[in-house]
Design a protein around this motif. Structure first.
Motif, PDB file in Angstrom:
ATOM      1  N   ASN A   5       0.847  -1.193   0.000  1.00 60.68           N
ATOM      2  CA  ASN A   5       0.000   0.000   0.000  1.00 60.68           C
ATOM      3  C   ASN A   5       0.883   1.244   0.000  1.00 60.68           C
ATOM      4  N   GLU A 141       7.144  -2.572   8.464  1.00 67.70           N
ATOM      5  CA  GLU A 141       5.676  -2.609   8.454  1.00 67.70           C
ATOM      6  C   GLU A 141       5.101  -1.323   7.859  1.00 67.70           C
ATOM      7  N   HIS A 183       3.079   0.963   3.405  1.00 64.84           N
ATOM      8  CA  HIS A 183       2.735   0.064   4.510  1.00 64.84           C
ATOM      9  C   HIS A 183       2.205  -1.274   3.999  1.00 64.84           C
ATOM     10  N   ARG A 184       2.349  -2.265   4.848  1.00 69.40           N
ATOM     11  CA  ARG A 184       1.817  -3.591   4.555  1.00 69.40           C
ATOM     12  C   ARG A 184       0.321  -3.622   4.830  1.00 69.40           C
ATOM     13  N   ASN A 185      -0.326  -4.685   4.396  1.00 70.09           N
ATOM     14  CA  ASN A 185      -1.697  -4.933   4.823  1.00 70.09           C
ATOM     15  C   ASN A 185      -1.683  -5.273   6.309  1.00 70.09           C
ATOM     16  N   ASP A 186      -2.612  -4.720   7.062  1.00 68.67           N
ATOM     17  CA  ASP A 186      -2.701  -4.970   8.502  1.00 68.67           C
ATOM     18  C   ASP A 186      -1.341  -4.810   9.178  1.00 68.67           C
ATOM     19  N   ILE A 188       1.773  -3.855  11.675  1.00 67.26           N
ATOM     20  CA  ILE A 188       1.992  -3.904  13.122  1.00 67.26           C
ATOM     21  C   ILE A 188       2.853  -2.714  13.509  1.00 67.26           C
TER      22      ILE A 188
END
Length: 367
Positions: A5, A141, A183-186, A188
């Motif tokens: 993303n 992340e 950013h990654r999906n979901d 942290i």
């Protein structure tokens, strides 16, 4: 990172990510505490990774506090002296080992990425940003890419800091203009929650500071260092060095180096030098040495105008002079008559061994 993303330009929105209120009286929500702040020296290829706190301001900016004398502070000065913005990458969530390295007083000129790779015995894989030109870990992340501009400030703080106080009152500090978020999906988000010590962060700091001060003592040529420990309630302020005395002035040499070197100098308050029969990690041993081998009139030196910061609770809120004083304490047997110093009243290793052999360890409740 696979760039699952991206938000760029007008689409950047820091409010899409959690920014906790870590302490009830914090001046804002801190999106960066257990994070990485990546910058580069403008005059060399040295990439620095720090952990300077980051307070959410609005959709595309976050205030940053960098303590004076820190590597990030020094390079910010270089950029600003030439009226240039300082590029910066912020990583919210990555391999904890890199955050560990970023929290260590790694020597100038060495990248914390290399330091972490050495500890792991394998290189840290990084990706170079086409926005800032700076690397960030491939396992990140969330990555904030942006810059800090000279002359631009916003209100930042206060924040419950590692000394255990809401130190550094609300003040005008630089902020990061975020140009892009990857950013990654979901994702942290990692956090660190400093508070009144001791706590998890102070143990980490005790271990790392002790090791780095020991290393700097040896690099400075101080021989026969037998132990170093920065005690958890004051991991930067209370350092104990154990040495085997070899020559006149050895104690003072060790105390001055430990109290002023890069790893031990920041906000230091007390540096205590003890003999090699004292375990520097045992506070009972240290207090005993202070109580029986230190003559306060002759054995405590006060250093003034030393390196501190606005996080120091003993600096008056109205003062802009971020310096402190510190004590270097000689808690060793006097070198001049060390051989005549009273013997310690304790069982010798030989007698202890003979008694245990005769009666057995179980007789004394030992295993």
């Amino acid at each position: 990172m696979d760039h699952e993303n991206a938000q760029e330009g007008e689409r950047v929105n820091l409010f899409d990510f959690p920014a906790p209120l870590l302490h009830e009286k914090d001046g804002g929500r801190y999106i960066g505490t257990g994070h990485l702040v990546i910058t580069k020296d403008p005059d060399s290829d040295w990439v620095n990774v720090g952990t300077y706190r980051l307070m959410l301001q609005d959709r595309n900016s976050a205030g940053i506090y960098i303590g004076p004398g820190k590597h990030g502070y020094l390079r910010k000065q270089k950029y600003f002296e030439n009226d240039r913005p300082m590029p910066v990458n912020i990583v919210l969530g990555s391999d904890p080992l890199i955050w560990f390295a970023a929290s260590c007083p790694v020597p100038a000129g060495m990248s914390e990425f290399n330091f972490a790779g050495g500890l792991r015995e394998s290189p840290v894989e990084v990706i170079r940003s086409d926005i800032t030109g700076l690397p960030y870990p491939a396992d990140a992340e969330i990555v904030l890419e942006g810059e800090i501009r000279p002359g631009e400030v916003k209100e930042e703080g206060p924040f419950g800091e590692w000394p255990g106080y809401y130190a550094s009152p609300k003040s005008l500090e630089p902020f990061i203009r975020v140009k892009r978020i990857l950013h990654r999906n979901d994702p942290i988000v990692s956090c660190a929650n400093p508070a009144r010590p001791p706590h998890t962060l102070t143990l980490l700091r005790s271990i790392t500071r002790s090791a780095h001060v020991w290393e700097e003592l040896e690099k400075a040529g101080v021989p026969e260092v037998r132990g170093v420990w920065s005690h958890k309630p004051g991991p930067r302020q209370f350092t104990v060095v154990a040495i085997k005395q070899r020559y006149p002035g050895h104690v003072k040499q060790a105390g001055i180096v430990a109290s002023q070197c890069f790893s031990g100098g920041y906000q230091n308050r007390f540096t205590i030098v003890v003999d090699d029969d004292i375990d520097p990690t045992r506070i009972d041993d240290v207090v005993w040495a202070l109580s029986t081998r230190c003559d306060p009139e002759n054995d405590i030196d006060i250093q003034r105008r030393s390196w501190s910061s606005s996080l120091d609770p003993m600096i008056h809120p109205d003062s802009r002079v971020l310096m402190n004083s510190r004590a270097v304490v000689d808690a060793c047997r006097p070198y001049e008559w060390m051989a005549r110093f009273p013997e310690v009243a304790e069982t010798s290793p030989e007698l202890r061994r003979n008694v245990l052999e005769k009666y057995g360890r179980s007789f004394f409740g030992l295993r």
